[in-house]
Design an enzyme around this catalytic site. Structure first.
Site, PDB file in Angstrom:
ATOM      1  CD  GLU A  63      -3.241  -6.862   3.508  1.00  0.00           C
ATOM      2  OE1 GLU A  63      -2.831  -7.741   2.731  1.00  0.00           O
ATOM      3  OE2 GLU A  63      -2.805  -5.705   3.514  1.00  0.00           O
TER       4      GLU A  63
ATOM      5  CD  GLU B 226      -2.938  -1.118   2.293  1.00  0.00           C
ATOM      6  OE1 GLU B 226      -2.532  -1.461   3.416  1.00  0.00           O
ATOM      7  OE2 GLU B 226      -4.097  -0.745   2.083  1.00  0.00           O
TER       8      GLU B 226
HETATM    9  C1  1HE Z   1       6.444  -8.498  12.213  1.00  0.00           C
HETATM   10  C2  1HE Z   1       5.834  -8.323  10.959  1.00  0.00           C
HETATM   11  C3  1HE Z   1       4.581  -7.664  10.932  1.00  0.00           C
HETATM   12  C4  1HE Z   1       7.692  -9.350  10.639  1.00  0.00           C
HETATM   13  N1  1HE Z   1       4.076  -7.252  12.111  1.00  0.00           N
HETATM   14  N2  1HE Z   1       5.902  -8.059  13.343  1.00  0.00           N
HETATM   15  N3  1HE Z   1       2.013  -8.391   7.074  1.00  0.00           N
HETATM   16  C5  1HE Z   1       2.231  -9.732   7.028  1.00  0.00           C
HETATM   17  O1  1HE Z   1       1.361 -10.533   7.244  1.00  0.00           O
HETATM   18  C6  1HE Z   1       3.639 -10.154   6.752  1.00  0.00           C
HETATM   19  C7  1HE Z   1       4.241 -10.799   8.002  1.00  0.00           C
HETATM   20  N4  1HE Z   1       5.663 -11.032   7.880  1.00  0.00           N
HETATM   21  C8  1HE Z   1       6.209 -12.048   7.160  1.00  0.00           C
HETATM   22  O2  1HE Z   1       5.537 -12.763   6.446  1.00  0.00           O
HETATM   23  C9  1HE Z   1       7.678 -12.231   7.278  1.00  0.00           C
HETATM   24  O3  1HE Z   1       8.120 -11.591   8.466  1.00  0.00           O
HETATM   25  C10 1HE Z   1       8.493 -11.648   6.087  1.00  0.00           C
HETATM   26  C11 1HE Z   1       8.247 -12.503   4.828  1.00  0.00           C
HETATM   27  C12 1HE Z   1       8.133 -10.200   5.795  1.00  0.00           C
HETATM   28  C13 1HE Z   1      10.014 -11.678   6.441  1.00  0.00           C
HETATM   29  O4  1HE Z   1      10.391 -12.998   6.872  1.00  0.00           O
HETATM   30  P1  1HE Z   1      11.725 -13.190   7.697  1.00  0.00           P
HETATM   31  O5  1HE Z   1      11.921 -14.666   7.888  1.00  0.00           O
HETATM   32  O6  1HE Z   1      12.825 -12.409   7.062  1.00  0.00           O
HETATM   33  O7  1HE Z   1      11.472 -12.478   9.141  1.00  0.00           O
HETATM   34  P2  1HE Z   1      10.637 -13.012  10.384  1.00  0.00           P
HETATM   35  O8  1HE Z   1      11.504 -13.945  11.204  1.00  0.00           O
HETATM   36  O9  1HE Z   1       9.303 -13.508   9.998  1.00  0.00           O
HETATM   37  O10 1HE Z   1      10.377 -11.673  11.201  1.00  0.00           O
HETATM   38  C14 1HE Z   1      11.396 -11.017  11.940  1.00  0.00           C
HETATM   39  C15 1HE Z   1      10.731 -10.302  13.085  1.00  0.00           C
HETATM   40  O11 1HE Z   1       9.870  -9.301  12.557  1.00  0.00           O
HETATM   41  C16 1HE Z   1       9.833 -11.217  13.928  1.00  0.00           C
HETATM   42  O12 1HE Z   1       9.835 -10.698  15.258  1.00  0.00           O
HETATM   43  P3  1HE Z   1      10.784 -11.348  16.407  1.00  0.00           P
HETATM   44  O13 1HE Z   1      10.489 -10.515  17.621  1.00  0.00           O
HETATM   45  O14 1HE Z   1      10.350 -12.782  16.507  1.00  0.00           O
HETATM   46  O15 1HE Z   1      12.208 -11.214  15.906  1.00  0.00           O
HETATM   47  C17 1HE Z   1       8.471 -11.012  13.314  1.00  0.00           C
HETATM   48  O16 1HE Z   1       7.416 -11.267  14.225  1.00  0.00           O
HETATM   49  C18 1HE Z   1       8.528  -9.512  13.022  1.00  0.00           C
HETATM   50  N5  1HE Z   1       7.599  -9.142  11.973  1.00  0.00           N
HETATM   51  N6  1HE Z   1       6.612  -8.861   9.991  1.00  0.00           N
HETATM   52  C19 1HE Z   1       4.722  -7.455  13.258  1.00  0.00           C
HETATM   53  N7  1HE Z   1       3.940  -7.411   9.801  1.00  0.00           N
HETATM   54  C20 1HE Z   1      -3.283  -0.609   6.949  1.00  0.00           C
HETATM   55  S1  1HE Z   1      -3.773  -2.188   6.874  1.00  0.00           S
HETATM   56  C21 1HE Z   1      -2.424  -3.127   6.301  1.00  0.00           C
HETATM   57  C22 1HE Z   1      -2.694  -4.548   6.547  1.00  0.00           C
HETATM   58  C23 1HE Z   1      -1.465  -5.374   6.460  1.00  0.00           C
HETATM   59  O17 1HE Z   1      -0.380  -4.897   6.166  1.00  0.00           O
HETATM   60  S2  1HE Z   1      -1.657  -7.008   6.828  1.00  0.00           S
HETATM   61  C24 1HE Z   1      -0.154  -7.736   6.343  1.00  0.00           C
HETATM   62  C25 1HE Z   1       0.800  -7.780   7.483  1.00  0.00           C
END
Ligand code: 1HE
Length: 264
Positions: free
Chosen positions: A138, A118
């Site tokens: 989402e 977005e």
């Molecule tokens: C997060 C987020 C997040 C990572 N919110 N904490 N977005 C998503 O559904 C995408 C979610 N994220 C992922 O699918 C993956 O993290 C990635 C593909 C982007 C990257 O993977 P990777 O293996 O490099 O990293 P990771 O181990 O998954 O994440 C590293 C840390 O970042 C981990 O936290 P930690 O404390 O365990 O180290 C994750 O929890 C954190 N992290 N992405 C919170 N999105 C206005 S409305 C918009 C609506 C949306 O955007 S919904 C889609 C949300």
């Protein structure tokens, strides 16, 4: 809370000024640049504070990903009314960027997902390196886009491609994404920022009124009936050509000193 004004978190967004361009970076690499309220407020503030010398902006993400979208850890505590105002706060900031003073070039790599897409779709030009992937998770999280994605993303790729991404979790890799219009440029891994800077520097050389007419006029003309669009176009054309800078540029070409269109 009816209309939450989030506190900024200045460390989450940096800005570097390089002559006529500014580079804005998302700086939460440990959380894959996930956007919480503080980061979004800081982004808005960075754009509001751009100096008058800035003629174009590059936006990039630190670490291995451009942006993992909404910070999901903040979602779990929101009720419906707060959710509405949260979405509207993204709309306000991203719309001020899209219809702001200067064009924005996004340098994309790694995840460009959810709210990250977005944000990218708010920018005027997108450069993706080959590590980029585009997704809208989402659907699988039981939520909906809330940062303007349902308005902006179909304009890039069509409503039915967005529908497919959200219904099935389809992920577009860089080349395929560029092929359908997610981004205008595809570059080798690690080269998105350099290409985005090159483009922003080129954009900064344009007459400001031309850039303004493109940013503010084109998207609106696209939504007008043809008859209204022609009139809007004529007014923008009249204003742009009347600027002394436009006269000087045209004269330079006619004198043989202005640049020609290069085709190789
Ligand atoms: C997060 C987020 C997040 C990572 N919110 N904490 N977005 C998503 O559904 C995408 C979610 N994220 C992922 O699918 C993956 O993290 C990635 C593909 C982007 C990257 O993977 P990777 O293996 O490099 O990293 P990771 O181990 O998954 O994440 C590293 C840390 O970042 C981990 O936290 P930690 O404390 O365990 O180290 C994750 O929890 C954190 N992290 N992405 C919170 N999105 C206005 S409305 C918009 C609506 C949306 O955007 S919904 C889609 C949300």
């Amino acid at each position: 809370m009816q209309n939450p004004q989030a506190e900024t978190n200045p460390g989450d967004v940096s800005v570097e000024h390089r002559g006529a361009i500014s580079i804005v970076r998302l700086c939460r690499p440990k959380k894959r640049n996930a956007i919480n309220d503080g980061l979004m407020a800081s982004l808005g503030q960075r754009f509001a504070e751009l100096p008058s010398e800035t003629k174009a902006v590059v936006i990039a993400g630190e670490g291995d990903h451009f942006c993992a979208g909404l910070d999901l850890s903040e979602l779990k505590d929101r009720d419906a009314v707060e959710g509405l105002h949260h979405s509207r706060s993204w709309h306000k900031i991203l719309t001020e960027m899209e219809f702001g003073r200067v064009p924005i070039v996004a340098a994309l790599h790694g995840a460009v997902v959810g709210g990250g897409l977005e944000l990218a779709s708010t920018c005027h030009i997108r450069v993706a390196d080959e590590t980029t992937f585009f997704a809208l998770p989402e659907g699988s999280r039981g939520i909906f886009v809330g940062g303007g994605g349902s308005v902006r993303i179909p304009k890039l790729v069509g409503a039915h491609r967005m529908l497919d991404m959200m219904l099935t979790g389809r992920v577009y890799k860089a080349a395929e994404g560029v092929g359908i219009g997610m981004a205008q440029y595809l570059v080798p891994p690690g080269e998105a920022l350099a290409k985005a800077i090159e483009l922003a520097e080129r954009i900064a050389e344009n007459a400001p009124m031309t850039n303004y007419a493109l940013m503010h006029g084109l998207p609106r003309i696209a939504e007008q009936p043809a008859d209204h669009g022609f009139l809007t176009e004529a007014m923008l054309a009249a204003i742009a050509q009347s600027a002394p800078e436009a006269k000087a540029r045209v004269r330079a070409f006619l004198d043989g000193t202005g640049p020609k269109v290069k085709f190789k």
